[in-house]
Design a protein around this motif. Structure first.
Motif, mmCIF file in Angstrom:
data_model
loop_
_atom_site.group_PDB
_atom_site.id
_atom_site.type_symbol
_atom_site.label_atom_id
_atom_site.label_comp_id
_atom_site.label_asym_id
_atom_site.label_seq_id
_atom_site.Cartn_x
_atom_site.Cartn_y
_atom_site.Cartn_z
ATOM 1 N N VAL A 16 0.905 -1.199 -0.073
ATOM 2 C CA VAL A 16 0.019 -0.052 0.016
ATOM 3 C C VAL A 16 1.049 1.382 0.223
ATOM 4 O O VAL A 16 0.812 2.226 -0.663
ATOM 5 C CB VAL A 16 -1.032 0.048 1.378
ATOM 6 C CG1 VAL A 16 -1.799 1.416 1.204
ATOM 7 C CG2 VAL A 16 -2.086 -1.198 1.245
ATOM 8 N N LYS A 17 1.782 1.311 0.823
ATOM 9 C CA LYS A 17 2.815 2.225 0.643
ATOM 10 C C LYS A 17 3.515 2.456 -0.443
ATOM 11 O O LYS A 17 3.883 3.940 -0.932
ATOM 12 C CB LYS A 17 3.961 2.249 2.070
ATOM 13 C CG LYS A 17 3.372 2.087 3.358
ATOM 14 C CD LYS A 17 2.621 3.394 3.792
ATOM 15 C CE LYS A 17 3.652 4.107 4.491
ATOM 16 N NZ LYS A 17 3.083 5.363 5.133
ATOM 17 N N ARG A 18 3.897 1.640 -1.238
ATOM 18 C CA ARG A 18 4.501 1.822 -2.651
ATOM 19 C C ARG A 18 3.577 2.159 -3.431
ATOM 20 O O ARG A 18 3.667 3.180 -4.437
ATOM 21 C CB ARG A 18 4.943 0.040 -3.147
ATOM 22 C CG ARG A 18 6.185 -0.222 -2.497
ATOM 23 C CD ARG A 18 6.372 -1.952 -2.950
ATOM 24 N NE ARG A 18 7.648 -2.382 -2.469
ATOM 25 C CZ ARG A 18 8.800 -2.344 -3.097
ATOM 26 N NH1 ARG A 18 8.736 -1.768 -4.230
ATOM 27 N NH2 ARG A 18 9.743 -2.850 -2.067
ATOM 28 N N LEU A 19 2.211 1.754 -3.332
ATOM 29 C CA LEU A 19 1.012 2.220 -4.207
ATOM 30 C C LEU A 19 0.934 3.601 -3.636
ATOM 31 O O LEU A 19 0.774 4.670 -5.072
ATOM 32 C CB LEU A 19 -0.292 1.588 -4.010
ATOM 33 C CG LEU A 19 -1.273 2.030 -4.892
ATOM 34 C CD1 LEU A 19 -1.135 2.208 -6.219
ATOM 35 C CD2 LEU A 19 -2.643 1.238 -4.329
ATOM 36 N N ALA A 43 13.463 -0.725 4.861
ATOM 37 C CA ALA A 43 14.565 -0.392 3.869
ATOM 38 C C ALA A 43 14.451 -0.399 2.371
ATOM 39 O O ALA A 43 14.878 0.260 1.657
ATOM 40 C CB ALA A 43 15.496 -1.674 4.460
ATOM 41 N N ASP A 44 13.442 -1.215 1.926
ATOM 42 C CA ASP A 44 13.263 -1.366 0.642
ATOM 43 C C ASP A 44 12.644 -0.065 0.014
ATOM 44 O O ASP A 44 12.875 0.254 -1.064
ATOM 45 C CB ASP A 44 12.119 -2.717 0.394
ATOM 46 C CG ASP A 44 12.899 -3.835 0.629
ATOM 47 O OD1 ASP A 44 14.163 -3.874 0.403
ATOM 48 O OD2 ASP A 44 11.990 -4.990 0.526
ATOM 49 N N LEU A 45 11.569 0.223 0.962
ATOM 50 C CA LEU A 45 10.753 1.300 0.545
ATOM 51 C C LEU A 45 11.579 2.917 0.421
ATOM 52 O O LEU A 45 11.569 3.543 -0.449
ATOM 53 C CB LEU A 45 9.696 1.834 1.660
ATOM 54 C CG LEU A 45 8.824 3.052 1.015
ATOM 55 C CD1 LEU A 45 7.896 2.558 -0.195
ATOM 56 C CD2 LEU A 45 7.933 3.464 2.180
ATOM 57 N N MET A 46 12.514 2.909 1.365
ATOM 58 C CA MET A 46 13.675 4.016 1.401
ATOM 59 C C MET A 46 14.470 4.117 0.152
ATOM 60 O O MET A 46 14.986 4.962 -0.277
ATOM 61 C CB MET A 46 14.337 4.122 2.791
ATOM 62 C CG MET A 46 13.325 4.502 3.845
ATOM 63 S SD MET A 46 12.207 5.895 3.598
ATOM 64 C CE MET A 46 13.408 7.101 3.346
#
Length: 251
Positions: A152-155, A183-186
């Motif tokens: 959801v945060k990636r979206l 870590a992946d999102l940042m």
């Protein structure tokens, strides 16, 4: 010499005689990841809201690529290329992942009226490209409400990118996420910022995310900027360590 992407000059805001932000100045360059940290009550939310247009400062100016936007409201800043993500992700759960992004693209193009018509065909290729960029290509046809929270945060990031922002304000981007997802999102945000020359200002309580991914860090305490610089310098700053009173100032 070209103007910075974002420049804050002497920003100040008070509530009933209490100074929430005092004479804060800094710049942000295209492609830079700039973190804003500080203890609770430091003034981070107030400063963030002044930069996003939700609050008007009592004093000081906000400039976007040299243009004074101090009195421009949040909606006007959005039109000028200021994107934002929120601590609680804002998506449309009943729409598909692709349709969420198509809605953002329709908004950018001033075509939201098409949501009543053949919106399912509008900007499909661009939406799919954005989903591929944030690692959600395989989830395009799923309902957004079915996604795990990290996705959801990636979206939400894809929605923000749908406006083709020059500046992206990210409020607690990793809140509620597992450590590996944070870590992946940042990393994703950092790569996108550099690839697209987007300036990113983010607030964050997770110090691993801050010190692992920010190019520079701003530290607020009691409304004042007490430290600014690259992660290693801020980590060693005695004023920062004193403010955090034993909290880890880095991994």
């Amino acid at each position: 010499m070209s103007a910075p992407l974002l420049e804050a000059r002497g920003l100040a805001k008070a509530y009933g005689g209490v100074e929430a932000v005092r004479d804060v100045s800094f710049t942000l360059a295209p492609g830079e990841m700039l973190a804003l940290i500080g203890p609770n009550g430091a003034g981070k939310s107030t400063l963030f809201a002044m930069l996003g247009g939700q609050l008007r400062p009592d004093a000081g100016r906000v400039l976007l690529q040299g243009r004074d936007i101090t009195r421009v409201p949040a909606s006007g800043r959005f039109a000028l290329g200021v994107g934002r993500t929120f601590q609680v992700a804002a998506t449309f759960p009943s729409l598909s992942v692709r349709e969420n992004v198509q809605t953002a693209l329709l908004s950018r193009a001033g075509e939201l009226f098409r949501l009543m018509g053949r919106a399912d065909r509008s900007h499909r290729a661009e939406a799919d490209a954005l989903l591929g960029h944030v690692g959600l290509a395989g989830a395009a046809d799923r309902a957004a409400g079915e996604l795990a929270y990290g996705d959801v945060k990636r979206l939400e990031l894809a929605l923000a990118l749908g406006n083709a922002p020059r500046l992206l304000l990210m409020d607690e981007p990793t809140a509620g996420m597992a450590r590996a997802e944070r870590a992946d999102l940042m990393r994703l945000a950092r790569d996108i910022a550099r690839d697209r020359a987007i300036g990113v200002l983010f607030t964050e309580h997770d110090m691993e995310a801050v010190f692992g991914h920010a190019d520079r860090i701003l530290v607020l305490d009691r409304g004042a900027l007490i430290a600014e610089g690259p992660p290693d310098a801020v980590r060693r700053d005695p004023k920062v360590r004193a403010v955090y009173l034993g909290e880890e100032a880095g991994p």
